[in-house]
Scaffold this motif. Structure first.
Motif: not given
Length: 177
Positions: A7-25
């Motif tokens: 979601y790196a190119d997404s216009n959604c801040s939540l989606a972009r944040a999940l690119e950093v902290v959303g992976e398992r572990w």
């Protein structure tokens, strides 16, 4: 419909944040960094995470500025940056949510204001003085819902499960990094 893998190119801040902290572990690594875990081997032991996955997650968190990789003490340590510490309200909220809905025995780790020993409310305010308590001034200790897991003999777990302030580094025998 196929979902994008990033979601790196997404216009959604939540989606972009999940690119950093959303992976398992990833949030568990961040949580343990708040608890004072700093060394690769200690993260691996504490979490039971595959080493290759841990390596990838730590590299991502360093690249994104959530952690720094510090080699000045003769060993490699990973330390939360200001950006990483800013994740505390999210981590605290998820812990509170998990305690409420998945811990029938009660709070597993109680959060207290270190200055006066009073518990914190779900928003991180001291129930005694009303202060919004800064992360370094929060003391974590086993709560009424704490249940031993059998890992207590591991030196890192032993330290985490004693009353101590967040961000205080865990000092155990040097581990391989």
């Amino acid at each position: 419909m196929v979902l994008p893998s990033t979601y790196a190119d997404s216009n959604c801040s939540l989606a972009r944040a999940l690119e950093v902290v959303g992976e398992r572990w990833t949030l568990l690594i961040v949580r343990d960094a708040f608890y004072g875990v700093r060394r690769f081997g200690d993260f691996a032991t504490q979490l039971g995470i595959p080493r290759a996955v841990l390596t990838a997650r730590l590299k991502l968190l360093v690249r994104e500025g959530v952690l720094t990789r510090d080699e000045s003490a003769g060993t490699v340590e990973y330390v939360l940056t200001d950006k990483g510490v800013a994740l505390w309200p999210i981590v605290r909220s998820l812990i509170t949510w998990g305690d409420e809905f998945y811990s029938p025995a009660g709070v597993r780790r109680a959060m207290r204001h270190d200055a006066d020993g009073a518990p914190l409310d779900p928003d991180g305010r001291c129930t005694e003085c009303g202060t919004l308590v800064a992360v370094p001034d929060i003391r974590m200790e086993p709560g009424p819902g704490y249940e031993p897991t059998g890992k207590e003999l591991d030196p890192v777990s032993a330290v985490i499960n004693t009353p101590r302030r967040l961000l205080d580094p865990i000092t155990t025998a040097p581990s391989r990094s």
